[in-house]
Scaffold this motif. Structure first.
Motif, mmCIF file in Angstrom:
data_model
loop_
_atom_site.group_PDB
_atom_site.id
_atom_site.type_symbol
_atom_site.label_atom_id
_atom_site.label_comp_id
_atom_site.label_asym_id
_atom_site.label_seq_id
_atom_site.Cartn_x
_atom_site.Cartn_y
_atom_site.Cartn_z
ATOM 1 N N GLU A 134 12.862 4.456 -3.220
ATOM 2 C CA GLU A 134 12.401 4.866 -1.879
ATOM 3 C C GLU A 134 10.996 5.456 -1.951
ATOM 4 O O GLU A 134 10.109 5.114 -1.167
ATOM 5 C CB GLU A 134 13.358 5.905 -1.275
ATOM 6 N N ASN A 182 8.390 2.669 -2.836
ATOM 7 C CA ASN A 182 8.094 1.780 -1.703
ATOM 8 C C ASN A 182 7.281 2.484 -0.620
ATOM 9 O O ASN A 182 6.396 1.886 0.004
ATOM 10 C CB ASN A 182 9.390 1.214 -1.089
ATOM 11 N N GLU A 183 7.558 3.769 -0.419
ATOM 12 C CA GLU A 183 6.822 4.534 0.589
ATOM 13 C C GLU A 183 5.338 4.637 0.224
ATOM 14 O O GLU A 183 4.453 4.413 1.050
ATOM 15 C CB GLU A 183 7.440 5.946 0.697
ATOM 16 N N THR A 235 3.625 1.169 0.488
ATOM 17 C CA THR A 235 3.405 0.826 1.902
ATOM 18 C C THR A 235 2.175 1.561 2.439
ATOM 19 O O THR A 235 1.326 0.970 3.123
ATOM 20 C CB THR A 235 4.658 1.194 2.742
ATOM 21 N N LYS A 236 2.070 2.860 2.111
ATOM 22 C CA LYS A 236 0.934 3.649 2.608
ATOM 23 C C LYS A 236 -0.382 3.169 1.991
ATOM 24 O O LYS A 236 -1.413 3.129 2.672
ATOM 25 C CB LYS A 236 1.153 5.133 2.304
#
Length: 743
Positions: free
Chosen positions: A207, A210-211, A214-215
């Motif tokens: 998690e 991926n966060e 993505t940012k």
């Protein structure tokens, strides 16, 4: 028919991968190199033809990819390509090492032998694993390519980790962060080290990974625009000075962003150095230094530098061979930007590490005291001294030295020595010679007298003072940091203990003889028990040192042991069927155990580890302890990496069956700007809106800053996330972070 088509497709893919490997190797292939590589490929393809990887792919994909990594990402040559193609053949098939030697020569056979010996580094118990790791490092003294190919092998395994079961993913990822990433770091393989760290995060904290990814993707267009504007005037000025160069923006790795967020307790948006600007100059080796400093002058003409953030690794390279000039400057928009300046040669060494040294070694006399050669020589010295330390201590010491930065100091004659950061006078003494270390009583540093535990600073000039009356003591182990110092001190203490124990044994034998008591193992063991010593050697040692007095040995030996008179507790009987039924229900109660554990996902008794307080919904694993049964840890637990890499054989799968209403203790740290009613708003959200029970609340304000630590009971990870999101939206709250509360 479909099966035939699939096989044809696979064969095409194998040939494509093989051709890609040859294209990458083409620039350095000589005479009949291509023919020998072809022979190695054919042998490997034939040997592995019926084997498949966990992903279902043909096994030959793996050696081809490892060989490609060796060429493209590490910069190795023909010998390494052949060894990489054949690295699993001896271990996994009937082909013997002799056959390899006959076909491809002794160098290739030696490398494959080294790789085969270290293939099971993490397969057994702790001490076995550490001993194998020691063996693996010993290959450094034969051929460092063994380690480099092993790193390429591990990198490909990490890239294809998706097809492995979850518990294997955790185990392999933890081994990687525990030893392989620091090893890549120390060998100067920056790109590989960063990728291994990122892949570790991808599989242990998906998690979070991926966060951040993505940012980073979302901000890329803004970042690219900023880099273009920032570098434009620098490029024009460098062209004016006639330099050939490349300027690029390098984004920080996901793992290093995550580490910074954790260390400084900040959000992604608060990490100011998400990227750095790199200026690579194409210049002759003799001109590198002045060219880099001129480029620095150009950068600081346009942007104001932070004087505390200048790092000169050109004049004094790092121990892994890294050379570069780093500065942090203020951009026009008020943002700090890191700028790295280096030559093409320096960039090659930074990316490809040890292998790149070979390419440039002919043209420059590398100082063997400071570079990687000195580090390898030091490792070899410690390893070849024999089994000087306990196996697991050895691994921990070694990891410390892998990760550590260096301090550079001078001998009285002006020779430069590099030691790990935090090294003391005593470490320096042992660095010069073991005998000098043993007799060290202090030193003169820059003509000033200092003690043996004085911590060295960069640039110190050290003159060691010795005395023949001096000898090592247990206390010395507290303030030395190098593996060599620790090993030498432990060796001396071990020998001293043996000598004292021999004296103690002799004293005991004489005493027993005088009391007409036979000296045998049962008498000795009884005395050990009476004196409450862990081992017979400890008892002998203390007798030899006079710590244990053997006067009145007879009465000590034959006094009545009070514990022998204690009667055993009666066993509890469960003869009442109702009691038995309720006891059974207590153990197998649906609401009590909500974790599924092991390969068969059974319900088993467990306890939650206090070090990380997992709650329902957290990503977890089970660990079989020696005395407390199964303990459940979060995969992000501070102890997880060590448990998974050192004791992988005691790790079992575990996952929450559902998020039932089982309250678990969690802690939240809240900071913000103080205002009237803030505390009321925070407690209202916790107790009223989300129906959470608070265990304790500690709130303090200082100079307008609000700080709160709240312990509360939550049902699950998702319940906790909802609560954190709500609290973050309160006016005045700056940050809300989870911590592990103690009971």
């Amino acid at each position: 028919m479909a099966g035939v088509v699939a096989v044809e497709e696979e064969n095409k893919e194998i040939i494509n991968k093989y051709r890609r490997l040859l294209r990458a190797a083409k620039p350095f292939l000589k005479n009949n190199d291509a023919k020998i590589i072809r022979k190695a490929f054919n042998l490997s393809a034939e040997a592995h033809k019926d084997m498949r990887r966990k992903s279902g792919e043909p096994y030959i994909f793996h050696p081809l990819e490892v060989a490609h990594i060796c060429v493209r990402e590490i910069g190795l040559g023909t010998t390494s390509i052949i060894a990489a193609l054949l690295h699993d053949v001896v271990e996994d098939t009937d082909i013997e090492l002799d056959e390899i030697e006959n076909e491809f020569g002794s160098k290739v056979a030696q490398i494959i032998d080294g790789l085969t010996k270290i293939s099971g580094v993490f397969e057994y118990g702790t001490s076995q694993q550490a001993e194998n790791f020691r063996k693996m490092l010993l290959t450094l003294s034969e051929d460092v390519r063994v380690i480099l190919i092993k790193l390429a092998d591990r990198l490909h395994n990490m890239r294809t980790l998706e097809s492995m079961p979850r518990n294997k993913q955790l185990k392999i990822a933890s081994e990687t962060i525990y030893l392989y990433a620091p090893l890549a770091h120390r060998l100067g393989l920056y790109a590989i080290k960063s990728e291994l760290e990122d892949l570790f995060l991808k599989y242990t904290e998906p998690e979070v990974y991926n966060e951040i990814v993505t940012k980073l993707k979302a901000e890329k267009p803004i970042r690219d625009r900023f880099i273009r504007r920032f570098t434009h005037p620098i490029k024009l000025e460098l062209e004016k000075h006639g330099y050939e160069f490349e300027v690029k923006g390098r984004t920080k790795s996901v793992h290093s962003i995550w580490t910074k967020m954790n260390k400084q307790n900040i959000s992604f948006e608060e990490v100011y150095d998400v990227f750095a600007i790199r200026i690579i100059l194409d210049t002759d080796q003799e001109q590198e230094k002045p060219a880099c400093w001129q480029a620095y002058s150009i950068v600081t003409d346009f942007y104001k530098p932070n004087p505390d953030r200048l790092r000169d690794w050109i004049s004094t390279p790092k121990a892994n061979g890294y050379e570069s000039l780093h500065t942090t400057v203020m951009s026009k928009g008020g943002q700090w930007v890191e700028v790295q300046i280096r030559s093409r040669r320096m960039d090659d060494i930074a990316e490809k590490g040890y292998a790149a040294h070979w390419k440039y070694k002919e043209s420059k006399n590398i100082n063997p005291e400071v570079g990687l050669e000195a580090w390898i020589a030091r490792v070899r010295e410690v390893l070849e001294a024999g089994d000087t330390t306990q196996a697991i201590e050895f691994v921990d010491d070694f990891r410390y030295n892998l990760f550590n930065k260096e301090v550079f100091v001078f001998t009285p004659k002006g020779d430069l020595k590099s030691l790990p950061n935090g090294a003391t006078t005593l470490d320096f003494a042992f660095e010069i010679h073991t005998e000098v270390g043993k007799k060290c009583i202090g030193a003169k540093i820059n003509q000033k007298l200092v003690s043996i535990d004085h911590v060295l600073k960069n640039g110190d000039q050290v003159e060691i003072l010795t005395s023949n009356k001096q000898k090592p003591s247990e206390d010395w182990l507290r303030f030395v940091v190098t593996s060599k110092s620790k090993a030498s001190i432990k060796d001396f203490l071990k020998e001293e203990k043996k000598a004292a124990a021999a004296d103690g044994k002799e004293i005991l034998q004489r005493k027993l003889k005088r009391n007409k008591i036979e000296f045998n193992s049962s008498v000795v063991d009884k005395l050990r028990d009476r004196f409450n010593e862990r081992t017979v050697l400890d008892m002998y040692y203390k007798i030899g040192k006079g710590i244990i007095d053997v006067k009145g040995i007879k009465s000590i030996l034959y006094k009545k042991d009070e514990t022998e008179q204690v009667t055993q507790k009666p066993k509890v009987k469960l003869d009442d069927p109702k009691k038995f039924a309720s006891e059974l229900k207590r153990v197998t109660d649906e609401d009590r155990d909500i974790l599924l554990i092991g390969e068969d996902m059974d319900k088993v008794d467990y306890t939650l580890a206090k070090c990380c307080n997992p709650i329902p919904g957290d990503d977890v694993f089970g660990f079989i302890t020696v005395s407390d049964g199964i303990k459940i840890h979060r995969t992000s637990c501070p102890n997880a990496v060590e448990l998974l890499s050192n004791y992988g054989y005691r790790v079992i799968k575990a996952k929450w069956k559902s998020q039932k209403e089982t309250a678990a203790l969690a802690g939240l740290q809240i900071t913000g700007t103080d205002r009237i009613g803030l505390v009321n708003d925070v407690t209202k959200i916790i107790s009223s809106e989300l129906q959470v029970n608070m265990r304790s609340v500690q709130i303090g304000t200082e100079k307008g800053i609000f700080n709160g630590n709240i312990k509360l009971y939550v049902d699950s990870k998702f319940h906790l996330k909802n609560l954190i999101d709500k609290l973050r939206s309160v006016d005045g709250v700056e940050s809300v972070t989870r911590y592990n509360p103690k009971e």
